[in-house]
Design an enzyme around this catalytic site. Structure first.
Site, PDB file in Angstrom:
ATOM      1  N   HIS A  36       9.933  68.019  50.360  1.00  0.00           N
ATOM      2  CA  HIS A  36       9.557  69.094  49.443  1.00  0.00           C
ATOM      3  C   HIS A  36      10.829  69.774  48.940  1.00  0.00           C
ATOM      4  CE1 HIS A  36       5.362  69.434  51.185  1.00  0.00           C
ATOM      5  NE2 HIS A  36       5.985  69.000  52.263  1.00  0.00           N
ATOM      6  N   GLU A 118      11.426  70.715  53.931  1.00  0.00           N
ATOM      7  CA  GLU A 118      11.752  71.424  52.696  1.00  0.00           C
ATOM      8  C   GLU A 118      13.253  71.349  52.461  1.00  0.00           C
ATOM      9  OE1 GLU A 118       9.743  73.008  50.567  1.00  0.00           O
ATOM     10  OE2 GLU A 118       7.887  73.322  51.679  1.00  0.00           O
ATOM     11  N   HIS A 157       6.430  65.365  47.887  1.00  0.00           N
ATOM     12  CA  HIS A 157       5.179  66.110  47.738  1.00  0.00           C
ATOM     13  C   HIS A 157       4.441  65.649  46.482  1.00  0.00           C
ATOM     14  CE1 HIS A 157       3.305  70.408  48.220  1.00  0.00           C
ATOM     15  NE2 HIS A 157       2.458  69.469  48.534  1.00  0.00           N
ATOM     16  N   ASP A 167       7.575  68.452  43.363  1.00  0.00           N
ATOM     17  CA  ASP A 167       8.761  68.405  44.204  1.00  0.00           C
ATOM     18  C   ASP A 167       8.825  67.125  45.046  1.00  0.00           C
ATOM     19  OD1 ASP A 167       6.475  69.770  45.487  1.00  0.00           O
ATOM     20  OD2 ASP A 167       7.796  70.228  47.152  1.00  0.00           O
TER      21      ASP A 167
END
Length: 186
Positions: A36, A118, A157, A167
């Site tokens: 992400h 992330e 994602h 993303d």
């Protein structure tokens, strides 16, 4: 160079920043890794707001754009900051709330079987050398611990929530990342 080892789903070298936004995984395997991106506010890096969001204590008055995040319950297993710092919010053995409505290979509910990482960035900002290095090292640790995570089971994602999510974006260098994994594993 090693990044550390997993102990009960926790990376020993990561900064721990515990999130309340998780629950137990259902019976089954960890077989997917989802990349992400995040920045709060959008396009701003190095601020404490990502930790606040994932911990459920984001100061929504800190930026006008945060109003839409009020009450949001979201988390990820890991964040890799621009300088390469790795932060962990949820044990890999638990289900973080990162994927939302999602499916992979005709299987819905990716949070049940995925680990979410992330990258501090945006779809168009590009990512740092330190981030790619740490992501590669972290991925190798995760692949060793969860052998069902293979190169084919590492996605963005955008791949598990197409039309809803974009993303990690066009600026993410998938070739560089996957080539680094291949080089390290052969």
């Amino acid at each position: 160079m090693a990044i550390g080892v997993l102990d009960n789903g926790w990376l020993d070298s990561a900064r721990k920043c515990l999130s309340p936004h998780f629950n137990q995984r259902p019976e089954g395997e960890v077989s997917l890794l989802v990349v992400h991106n995040i920045s709060l506010p959008a396009g701003c890096f190095g601020l404490p707001h990502i930790d606040g969001l994932f911990q459920g204590c984001l100061d929504i008055d800190a930026d006008d754009s945060f109003a839409e995040l009020a009450g949001l319950q979201v988390s990820a297993h890991f964040l890799i900051r621009r300088d390469g710092e790795v932060v962990q919010y949820v044990s890999c053995d638990d289900r973080a709330w990162h994927a939302g409505v999602s499916s992979f290979n005709d299987r819905s509910g990716c949070n049940d079987f995925a680990i979410g990482i992330e990258m501090e960035g945006t779809d168009s900002s590009g990512y740092t050398d330190e981030q790619y290095q740490q992501l590669t090292l972290l991925t190798l640790v995760l692949m060793a611990q969860y052998p069902m995570i293979t190169l084919a089971n590492i996605v963005g994602h955008c791949d598990i929530a197409p039309g809803r999510k974009t993303d990690p974006g066009d600026s993410f260098d998938w070739l560089r990342y996957k080539q680094a994994i291949l080089t390290a594993t052969t």
